[in-house]
Design an enzyme around this catalytic site. Structure first.
Site, PDB file in Angstrom:
ATOM      1  N   HIS A   1       6.557   5.261   4.513  1.00  0.00           N
ATOM      2  CA  HIS A   1       6.392   5.086   5.969  1.00  0.00           C
ATOM      3  C   HIS A   1       6.791   3.661   6.377  1.00  0.00           C
ATOM      4  O   HIS A   1       7.496   3.464   7.376  1.00  0.00           O
ATOM      5  CB  HIS A   1       4.929   5.392   6.328  1.00  0.00           C
ATOM      6  N   GLU A   2       6.377   2.680   5.581  1.00  0.00           N
ATOM      7  CA  GLU A   2       6.694   1.280   5.914  1.00  0.00           C
ATOM      8  C   GLU A   2       8.170   0.956   5.653  1.00  0.00           C
ATOM      9  O   GLU A   2       8.779   0.207   6.424  1.00  0.00           O
ATOM     10  CB  GLU A   2       5.793   0.316   5.133  1.00  0.00           C
TER      11      GLU A   2
ATOM     12  N   GLY B   1      -1.031   0.199   5.921  1.00  0.00           N
ATOM     13  CA  GLY B   1       0.217  -0.505   5.685  1.00  0.00           C
ATOM     14  C   GLY B   1       0.704  -1.111   6.988  1.00  0.00           C
ATOM     15  O   GLY B   1       0.352  -0.636   8.068  1.00  0.00           O
TER      16      GLY B   1
ATOM     17  N   CYS C   1       0.338   5.958  12.926  1.00  0.00           N
ATOM     18  CA  CYS C   1       1.047   4.683  12.927  1.00  0.00           C
ATOM     19  C   CYS C   1       0.404   3.740  13.939  1.00  0.00           C
ATOM     20  O   CYS C   1       0.121   4.142  15.060  1.00  0.00           O
ATOM     21  CB  CYS C   1       2.507   4.932  13.299  1.00  0.00           C
ATOM     22  N   LEU C   2       0.190   2.483  13.537  1.00  0.00           N
ATOM     23  CA  LEU C   2      -0.415   1.508  14.450  1.00  0.00           C
ATOM     24  C   LEU C   2       0.488   1.227  15.653  1.00  0.00           C
ATOM     25  O   LEU C   2       0.004   0.802  16.693  1.00  0.00           O
ATOM     26  CB  LEU C   2      -0.732   0.203  13.714  1.00  0.00           C
TER      27      LEU C   2
ATOM     28  N   HIS D   1       9.923   1.987   8.647  1.00  0.00           N
ATOM     29  CA  HIS D   1       9.808   0.979   9.724  1.00  0.00           C
ATOM     30  C   HIS D   1      10.839  -0.124   9.550  1.00  0.00           C
ATOM     31  O   HIS D   1      11.495  -0.546  10.502  1.00  0.00           O
ATOM     32  CB  HIS D   1       8.422   0.310   9.694  1.00  0.00           C
TER      33      HIS D   1
ATOM     34  N   GLN E   1       6.551  -4.831  12.771  1.00  0.00           N
ATOM     35  CA  GLN E   1       5.432  -4.405  13.625  1.00  0.00           C
ATOM     36  C   GLN E   1       4.639  -5.597  14.179  1.00  0.00           C
ATOM     37  O   GLN E   1       3.814  -5.415  15.075  1.00  0.00           O
ATOM     38  CB  GLN E   1       4.488  -3.475  12.862  1.00  0.00           C
TER      39      GLN E   1
HETATM   40 NI    NI Z   1       3.674   2.914  11.119  1.00  0.00          NI
END
Ligand code: NI
Length: 176
Positions: free
Chosen positions: A135-136, A45, A93-94, A139, A50
């Site tokens: 999770h997204e 995701g 997480c990226l 963000h 991001q």
């Molecule tokens: Ni993340």
């Protein structure tokens, strides 16, 4: 194909609540690059902030994970309407590379959102997909999965988070 740089922990844009999308076509065009970026980084995701765009949309695809099926989803102006149950799952997480932790979240969600055609949808999600979407959504509201850690666990990653802010990566990884 355009792989974009992923904004890392420490950049203030990731702490800022995103604005609602008003132009669906612009969001969908950007989502193309977000899918490219997410697949390149082996993520499931990616939220628009991001990649440095403070708008409320995300791309999600868990079909690369063994045993999971599904299709690429563009989710715009998401709002979690209901939650049910509770589940523990390891997250990464990226924007926070090399740090993973088991986080407790609702097991199932009912999500209101606009799809890539701008049509209003209301769908239930469970399992891994519910996890990634939550999770997204976090963000998009300026929240990181590491915010849920207890102070004791948080103390184990504080130095690493500072390193990510300064250099983009921690000197060592950790799984909590
Ligand atoms: Ni993340």
């Amino acid at each position: 194909m355009a792989v974009l740089p992923v904004v890392k922990f420490g950049d203030p844009i990731l702490r800022k609540k995103t604005e609602p999308v008003t132009n669906i076509q612009d969001a969908v065009a950007l989502a193309d690059d977000m899918f490219d970026t997410m697949y390149e980084e082996a993520g499931m995701g990616l939220a628009a902030n991001q990649i440095g765009v403070s708008l409320n949309f995300m791309v999600v695809d868990i079909s690369q994970v063994e045993g999971e099926d599904g299709r690429p989803l563009i989710i715009i102006n998401a709002e979690i309407l209901e939650t049910h149950g509770q589940a523990d799952m390891e997250e990464g997480c990226l924007s926070i590379p090399d740090i993973r932790a088991t986080i407790t979240r609702p097991a199932e969600i009912v999500l209101g959102y606009l799809d890539e055609d701008g049509e209003a949808q209301e769908d239930s999600f469970d399992g891994l997909l519910a996890r990634v979407i939550q999770h997204e959504v976090d963000h998009l509201n300026g929240v990181f999965f590491t915010d849920y850690l207890t102070p004791a666990k948080r103390s184990l990653i504080n130095k690493r988070l500072t390193e990510i802010s300064e250099t983009g990566a921690p000197s060592t990884g950790i799984i909590l």
